[in-house]
Design a protein around this motif. Sequence first.
Motif, PDB file in Angstrom:
ATOM      1  N   LEU A 143       0.828  -1.205   0.000  1.00 45.51           N
ATOM      2  CA  LEU A 143       0.000   0.000   0.000  1.00 45.51           C
ATOM      3  C   LEU A 143       0.862   1.254   0.000  1.00 45.51           C
ATOM      4  O   LEU A 143       0.544   2.242  -0.677  1.00 45.51           O
ATOM      5  N   ILE A 144       1.952   1.222   0.767  1.00 51.99           N
ATOM      6  CA  ILE A 144       2.844   2.381   0.820  1.00 51.99           C
ATOM      7  C   ILE A 144       3.484   2.624  -0.551  1.00 51.99           C
ATOM      8  O   ILE A 144       3.589   3.763  -1.013  1.00 51.99           O
ATOM      9  N   GLY A 145       3.912   1.541  -1.214  1.00 52.97           N
ATOM     10  CA  GLY A 145       4.490   1.679  -2.547  1.00 52.97           C
ATOM     11  C   GLY A 145       3.502   2.251  -3.546  1.00 52.97           C
ATOM     12  O   GLY A 145       3.847   3.138  -4.346  1.00 52.97           O
ATOM     13  N   ALA A 146       2.255   1.774  -3.492  1.00 54.96           N
ATOM     14  CA  ALA A 146       1.231   2.289  -4.403  1.00 54.96           C
ATOM     15  C   ALA A 146       0.912   3.747  -4.093  1.00 54.96           C
ATOM     16  O   ALA A 146       0.706   4.561  -5.004  1.00 54.96           O
ATOM     17  N   TYR A 147       0.869   4.089  -2.817  1.00 55.89           N
ATOM     18  CA  TYR A 147       0.610   5.477  -2.408  1.00 55.89           C
ATOM     19  C   TYR A 147       1.663   6.409  -2.998  1.00 55.89           C
ATOM     20  O   TYR A 147       1.341   7.476  -3.526  1.00 55.89           O
ATOM     21  N   LEU A 148       2.926   6.009  -2.901  1.00 54.13           N
ATOM     22  CA  LEU A 148       3.999   6.845  -3.428  1.00 54.13           C
ATOM     23  C   LEU A 148       3.890   7.000  -4.939  1.00 54.13           C
ATOM     24  O   LEU A 148       4.102   8.088  -5.485  1.00 54.13           O
ATOM     25  N   ALA A 149       3.547   5.927  -5.637  1.00 47.75           N
ATOM     26  CA  ALA A 149       3.453   5.981  -7.097  1.00 47.75           C
ATOM     27  C   ALA A 149       2.264   6.822  -7.561  1.00 47.75           C
ATOM     28  O   ALA A 149       2.343   7.518  -8.571  1.00 47.75           O
ATOM     29  N   LEU A 150       1.149   6.755  -6.820  1.00 52.69           N
ATOM     30  CA  LEU A 150      -0.062   7.462  -7.229  1.00 52.69           C
ATOM     31  C   LEU A 150      -0.102   8.903  -6.736  1.00 52.69           C
ATOM     32  O   LEU A 150      -0.682   9.770  -7.392  1.00 52.69           O
TER      33      LEU A 150
END
Length: 230
Positions: A143-150
């Motif tokens: 979730l943290i990785g997706a948050y950073l990408a989005l």
Amino acid sequence: MFVAIPPRPQRHFVWATPTLFALLWLAYVLAALHAPAGSLATALDWGVLSGGLDSMDDWRRALADGSALRLVSALFLHADWLHLLGNLVFLLIFGLPAERVMGGSRLLLLFLLGGAVANLAAVLAIEAPDRIIIGASGAVSALIGAYLALLPGARLGVVLPLGLFLQFVRVPAFLLIGLWALLQVGFAYAGPAFGAVAWPAHIAGFLFGVVFALLTKAAIARRLRRQRGY
């Protein structure tokens, strides 16, 4: 005279993050009710074990007897309340805004798939066999990785102790997440002192979340346009 009236924006509520929060908490309570011997048995029954899944034969057996599902069921077990609390806090901080962007179904898929991939990375990375791997840390890392990408330009509120006072400040999210990611890499190579934590799972989950967000970014953009009535 005719006037074109734009469609009303659709209202979407978040449901996946609160549901995951409740399931993680409920699973911990149920396991704690069987403590201490019962909690260990639960971890052995539902947690994933290191030292396997590195060959096609292992995968065939795991799929045949259903033990491959442990890669997912292990996400809902935690060693203690501090382990659970840390994951719940990060789930809320990053899960709620990520869900508003990507939607509940996509976030739930990311949590389960990212967590499974993270657990698999831990299984393959931990050399000692039959170590029990449990916890949602890998899924939260996704979730943290997706948050950073989005949301690369987002800012997070942080409370800093300044002398006798606490100061609330907002800092770029990528700085905190970058620091978090560097710590995961450092812990992964720190040696036996950190052997109780599956740090490779955190790193794998984070990278999976970034890739997942980038691959689904176009679909997420279409969803946001529909949500805003475009």
